[in-house]
Design a protein around this motif. Structure first.
Motif, PDB file in Angstrom:
ATOM      1  N   LEU C 116       0.834  -1.208   0.000  1.00  0.00           N
ATOM      2  CA  LEU C 116       0.000   0.000   0.000  1.00  0.00           C
ATOM      3  C   LEU C 116       0.865   1.254   0.000  1.00  0.00           C
ATOM      4  O   LEU C 116       0.633   2.192  -0.768  1.00  0.00           O
ATOM      5  CB  LEU C 116      -0.926  -0.017   1.220  1.00  0.00           C
ATOM      6  CG  LEU C 116      -1.856   1.189   1.365  1.00  0.00           C
ATOM      7  CD1 LEU C 116      -2.857   1.236   0.223  1.00  0.00           C
ATOM      8  CD2 LEU C 116      -2.578   1.153   2.706  1.00  0.00           C
ATOM      9  N   ALA C 117       1.866   1.269   0.858  1.00  0.00           N
ATOM     10  CA  ALA C 117       2.737   2.441   0.937  1.00  0.00           C
ATOM     11  C   ALA C 117       3.459   2.662  -0.388  1.00  0.00           C
ATOM     12  O   ALA C 117       3.559   3.794  -0.868  1.00  0.00           O
ATOM     13  CB  ALA C 117       3.748   2.261   2.070  1.00  0.00           C
ATOM     14  N   ALA C 120       1.042   4.133  -2.817  1.00  0.00           N
ATOM     15  CA  ALA C 120       0.722   5.520  -2.494  1.00  0.00           C
ATOM     16  C   ALA C 120       1.868   6.462  -2.871  1.00  0.00           C
ATOM     17  O   ALA C 120       1.641   7.511  -3.464  1.00  0.00           O
ATOM     18  CB  ALA C 120       0.392   5.645  -1.010  1.00  0.00           C
ATOM     19  N   TYR C 121       3.089   6.073  -2.552  1.00  0.00           N
ATOM     20  CA  TYR C 121       4.222   6.977  -2.761  1.00  0.00           C
ATOM     21  C   TYR C 121       4.772   6.941  -4.179  1.00  0.00           C
ATOM     22  O   TYR C 121       5.390   7.897  -4.627  1.00  0.00           O
ATOM     23  CB  TYR C 121       5.346   6.656  -1.760  1.00  0.00           C
ATOM     24  CG  TYR C 121       5.063   7.176  -0.365  1.00  0.00           C
ATOM     25  CD1 TYR C 121       5.569   8.401   0.049  1.00  0.00           C
ATOM     26  CD2 TYR C 121       4.259   6.465   0.512  1.00  0.00           C
ATOM     27  CE1 TYR C 121       5.302   8.895   1.312  1.00  0.00           C
ATOM     28  CE2 TYR C 121       3.982   6.941   1.781  1.00  0.00           C
ATOM     29  CZ  TYR C 121       4.508   8.156   2.175  1.00  0.00           C
ATOM     30  OH  TYR C 121       4.233   8.657   3.413  1.00  0.00           O
ATOM     31  N   HIS C 122       4.549   5.840  -4.859  1.00  0.00           N
ATOM     32  CA  HIS C 122       5.130   5.705  -6.189  1.00  0.00           C
ATOM     33  C   HIS C 122       4.092   5.760  -7.297  1.00  0.00           C
ATOM     34  O   HIS C 122       4.431   5.572  -8.436  1.00  0.00           O
ATOM     35  CB  HIS C 122       5.891   4.373  -6.294  1.00  0.00           C
ATOM     36  CG  HIS C 122       7.141   4.316  -5.491  1.00  0.00           C
ATOM     37  ND1 HIS C 122       8.390   4.510  -6.021  1.00  0.00           N
ATOM     38  CD2 HIS C 122       7.336   4.117  -4.165  1.00  0.00           C
ATOM     39  CE1 HIS C 122       9.300   4.414  -5.079  1.00  0.00           C
ATOM     40  NE2 HIS C 122       8.690   4.170  -3.932  1.00  0.00           N
ATOM     41  N   ILE C 133      10.794  -3.111  -5.775  1.00  0.00           N
ATOM     42  CA  ILE C 133      11.078  -2.382  -4.535  1.00  0.00           C
ATOM     43  C   ILE C 133      11.076  -3.334  -3.339  1.00  0.00           C
ATOM     44  O   ILE C 133      11.943  -3.261  -2.477  1.00  0.00           O
ATOM     45  CB  ILE C 133      10.039  -1.251  -4.331  1.00  0.00           C
ATOM     46  CG1 ILE C 133      10.230  -0.177  -5.415  1.00  0.00           C
ATOM     47  CG2 ILE C 133      10.179  -0.633  -2.936  1.00  0.00           C
ATOM     48  CD1 ILE C 133       9.121   0.834  -5.484  1.00  0.00           C
ATOM     49  N   LEU C 188       6.642  12.891   1.908  1.00  0.00           N
ATOM     50  CA  LEU C 188       6.738  12.672   0.463  1.00  0.00           C
ATOM     51  C   LEU C 188       7.893  13.472  -0.142  1.00  0.00           C
ATOM     52  O   LEU C 188       8.700  12.937  -0.897  1.00  0.00           O
ATOM     53  CB  LEU C 188       5.410  13.042  -0.212  1.00  0.00           C
ATOM     54  CG  LEU C 188       5.332  12.725  -1.701  1.00  0.00           C
ATOM     55  CD1 LEU C 188       5.205  11.228  -1.928  1.00  0.00           C
ATOM     56  CD2 LEU C 188       4.131  13.429  -2.347  1.00  0.00           C
ATOM     57  N   LEU C 191      11.323  12.111   0.816  1.00  0.00           N
ATOM     58  CA  LEU C 191      11.636  10.885   0.087  1.00  0.00           C
ATOM     59  C   LEU C 191      12.015  11.212  -1.347  1.00  0.00           C
ATOM     60  O   LEU C 191      12.938  10.629  -1.904  1.00  0.00           O
ATOM     61  CB  LEU C 191      10.437   9.936   0.110  1.00  0.00           C
ATOM     62  CG  LEU C 191      10.131   9.274   1.446  1.00  0.00           C
ATOM     63  CD1 LEU C 191       8.810   8.543   1.386  1.00  0.00           C
ATOM     64  CD2 LEU C 191      11.248   8.307   1.818  1.00  0.00           C
ATOM     65  N   LEU C 196      14.501   8.595  -3.478  1.00  0.00           N
ATOM     66  CA  LEU C 196      14.012   7.239  -3.190  1.00  0.00           C
ATOM     67  C   LEU C 196      12.698   6.925  -3.904  1.00  0.00           C
ATOM     68  O   LEU C 196      12.184   5.827  -3.813  1.00  0.00           O
ATOM     69  CB  LEU C 196      13.838   7.065  -1.677  1.00  0.00           C
ATOM     70  CG  LEU C 196      15.164   7.012  -0.923  1.00  0.00           C
ATOM     71  CD1 LEU C 196      14.937   7.111   0.576  1.00  0.00           C
ATOM     72  CD2 LEU C 196      15.929   5.742  -1.268  1.00  0.00           C
ATOM     73  N   LEU C 197      12.137   7.926  -4.589  1.00  0.00           N
ATOM     74  CA  LEU C 197      10.879   7.673  -5.304  1.00  0.00           C
ATOM     75  C   LEU C 197      11.088   7.617  -6.809  1.00  0.00           C
ATOM     76  O   LEU C 197      10.151   7.460  -7.569  1.00  0.00           O
ATOM     77  CB  LEU C 197       9.849   8.765  -4.965  1.00  0.00           C
ATOM     78  CG  LEU C 197       9.465   8.856  -3.489  1.00  0.00           C
ATOM     79  CD1 LEU C 197       8.385   9.901  -3.300  1.00  0.00           C
ATOM     80  CD2 LEU C 197       9.011   7.513  -2.959  1.00  0.00           C
ATOM     81  N   GLU C 198      12.359   7.758  -7.203  1.00  0.00           N
ATOM     82  CA  GLU C 198      12.626   7.727  -8.633  1.00  0.00           C
ATOM     83  C   GLU C 198      12.401   6.330  -9.182  1.00  0.00           C
ATOM     84  O   GLU C 198      12.716   5.343  -8.538  1.00  0.00           O
ATOM     85  CB  GLU C 198      14.083   8.127  -8.905  1.00  0.00           C
ATOM     86  CG  GLU C 198      14.299   9.624  -8.840  1.00  0.00           C
ATOM     87  CD  GLU C 198      15.764   9.953  -8.664  1.00  0.00           C
ATOM     88  OE1 GLU C 198      16.599   9.171  -9.148  1.00  0.00           O
ATOM     89  OE2 GLU C 198      16.057  10.969  -8.017  1.00  0.00           O
TER      90      GLU C 198
END
Lengths: 276, 232, 232
Positions: C116-117, C120-122, C133, C188, C191, C196-198
């Motif tokens: 879920l995380a 949501a973040y990616h 991931i 967000l 990160l 870290l969200l690339e």
């Protein structure tokens, strides 16, 4: 953190996969027992999870982790599992092979001829992956720690029913109505052949009738005498029969078989067989 | 990675000490907030007793309820006493907002359109007559639908054996179709002029009438509907 | 509303003329009451569009919402923005009062919360990316569960070979976690700043091996999305 088999889907025995070998039932049961042992013992969620846990034991920032050391830790873990005759899931072994490869690359002086990413790049990427996974773990924990609906925030307990009125608006225009009626009427116009037989005496019918009767008309006879039975009354039927009969007499006069006479305007029309 | 710690925790000042008798009750303003939240989330009206049981020790829910009630005076929702309890209710004058109307556009079925056309052109017309013209039986549902739509209503009973009911079109019908009266319906000649009568395909099967037409002849002396269409 | 006598009758001034474009919209104060009533009555967030549809012609729900939000600042319930909609929710700091309302939540597995995380973040994120991931294959059950909870839904397909489906979080997710939008996810920006969200898809030899399960291989790009979750 104790985790049940269910929580670790990746380590759960895979029942739907094709069996690697043919086992008899008892062997399968034995194997299953071993597998459940694995799951109970380690409970890691895949090799990356295991690596992350091992990395934590280095007690340094993940960015400064020694990947070489980490690879050694991992390989030692796998070795121990082998000693304990614990059968590790395939991906742990694949990871072990990859780390062994990485370790050897890290230890050897870099080969300038080698293509692809350097050992350092690979190590850096692994560190990045671990950090990213760790970040997502923290994010998940933080998400779960938020003021969640139904836990610390609540919605209205007695929602008022919104009456959903479904109003149907019928789409029918005058043209639809006319078209429908026209459809029926068009059907109707072909119907007179069926029902107008009651009220319409056709010229063909009249001709046939007069042809038969004219032989008997030696004297001038009123046209009305030739109207068929049941048509001599008043109204539409009489008008139809009269018209048809008159038309029939005209036709017979044209053929030269009878004569027509009318003494005056609107006076009765009389006919007789043409004298030979 | 920055610090991701406890930014989202409950305020310990209100929460933790809540039910300890050793702490003074929260200020009335806080109590009001508590009542507000409890009543909002409750699934049934809540009594002051229940409120007291759920609120920190020493609270005075009755007073909080009274204040809150005042606060909601004239608002879109009001705090109402229901039996022994209290609950929020939408203000009575805003009840009309509690319905949402969705308009669904639907086309009339062929049966309904034809039946409606026959009633419009031939009114007052009995069911048997409709069936005779359509050449098929008219389902009860079709007439019901037209009546429910308020486009058709029952007319006077026909003074013939069995005294059958007749159907006529309504004002609503005229309104919808923009007609002043049923007499404004275009006649057959106009339908033909509009090219509507040529519509028949030659291989459409001809239907045999269900009933003899004759019975129509002697019916309603004051409104022979057929007159409208005697165009040829 | 002080006078509640004719409680069951709609106020003709507000009600009857409500949807006629010929009448001026009610004063803003009335509009605020209306929004208050509608949002109070609903359990799910209501968009300004829906509000406008239910309110009399010419109203400005956005303005009324803004005023109302201000009014509820610091109260026991607050007007929250959730995605495109608005909803009243009890103040988070009063959650401790709500034991009796607390819903027994199914405990999410670690796999599910992590997945879920990541979504949501990616988002929008493909299944392969989630697996990359996490370093493990994502079981169908996990995504199924999140979709069933209506926290996750399918997004558009990625325009890359195989046209993989992507996953995004829903408005229900935002509502549950008290987020106005996915941009408000905690941490967000940090990160993102940390890279870290690339979407970093490394070259083959660099990639940490992930043993695919057979079932996940080669999703037919033309297959309907649901097939992704069918059990084999």
């Amino acid at each position: 953190m104790a985790r049940s088999v269910k929580d670790v889907p990746y380590l759960t025995p895979v029942p739907d996969g094709p069996p690697k070998d043919e086992f008899d039932a008892s062997a399968v049961a034995e194997r299953r027992a071993e597998e459940s042992l694995i799951v109970d013992v380690d409970g890691y969620e895949g090799p990356l999870d295991l690596l992350l846990t091992l990395a934590r034991t280095q007690k340094v920032d993940l960015m400064k982790i020694s990947v070489l050391h980490l690879a050694e830790q991992y390989l030692k873990f796998v070795e121990q599992a082998r000693v304990l005759r614990i059968e590790l899931a395939a991906d742990y072994l694949v990871m072990a092979a990859w780390l062994a490869f990485l370790k050897s690359r890290l230890l050897l002086p870099p080969d300038p001829e080698a293509e692809g990413p350097s050992a350092e790049d690979m190590a850096a990427h692994l560190a990045f992956q671990l950090e990213r996974l760790d970040a997502m773990r923290q994010a998940a924990a933080r998400l779960m720690g938020r003021d969640r609906l139904g836990i610390s925030r609540f919605q209205r307990g007695i929602p008022e029913t919104v009456i959903r009125k479904r109003r149907t608006e019928w789409q029918a225009g005058l043209i639809d109505l006319m078209r429908a009626y026209a459809r029926l009427k068009t059907r109707d116009e072909f119907r007179p052949y069926a029902f107008d037989r009651h009220d319409v005496f056709t010229m063909e019918q009249a001709l046939e009738r007069i042809r038969k009767m004219v032989g008997y008309a030696g004297e001038w006879t009123d046209l009305s005498e030739f109207l068929p039975e049941g048509w001599e009354g008043q109204g539409a039927r009489r008008r139809s029969a009269t018209a048809a009969t008159f038309a029939a007499t005209l036709e017979l006069a044209r053929e030269g078989r009878l004569e027509i006479r009318q003494d005056d305007t609107f006076s009765p029309i009389t006919i007789r067989r043409r004298p030979t | 990675m920055t610090d991701l710690t406890d930014s989202d925790q409950n305020d310990p000042e209100i929460g933790e000490a809540a039910n300890s008798p050793d702490f003074p009750p929260p200020p009335l303003e806080q109590q009001e907030r508590m009542v507000e939240a409890i009543l909002f989330a409750a699934t049934v009206p809540v009594t002051t007793r229940d409120l007291a049981a759920r609120m920190p020790h020493g609270c005075d829910p009755a007073e909080a309820v009274a204040k809150l009630r005042q606060r909601y005076q004239g608002r879109g929702v009001s705090l109402e006493r229901i039996g022994d309890g209290y609950a929020f209710r939408t203000a009575a004058d805003l009840g009309f907002l509690m319905q949402s109307e969705t308009i669904e556009h639907r086309r009339l079925s062929r049966a309904a359109t034809e039946t409606l056309a026959i009633i419009a052109y031939h009114q007052p017309v009995t069911r048997a007559e409709i069936e005779e013209i359509r050449g098929v039986a008219v389902s009860r549902g079709t007439l019901d639908q037209l009546i429910e739509m308020e486009w058709v209503r029952m007319g006077r009973r026909r003074m013939t054996p069995g005294r059958p009911a007749t159907f006529v079109v309504t004002e609503t019908f005229l309104d919808h179709f923009g007609l002043e009266s049923a007499r404004d319906l275009p006649g057959l000649s106009e339908l033909r002029a509009a090219g509507l009568l040529e519509a028949r395909t030659p291989d459409e099967p001809m239907r045999v009438p269900l009933v003899e037409r004759d019975e129509d002849d002697d019916v309603d002396p004051d409104e022979p509907a057929e007159d409208l269409f005697e165009d040829d």
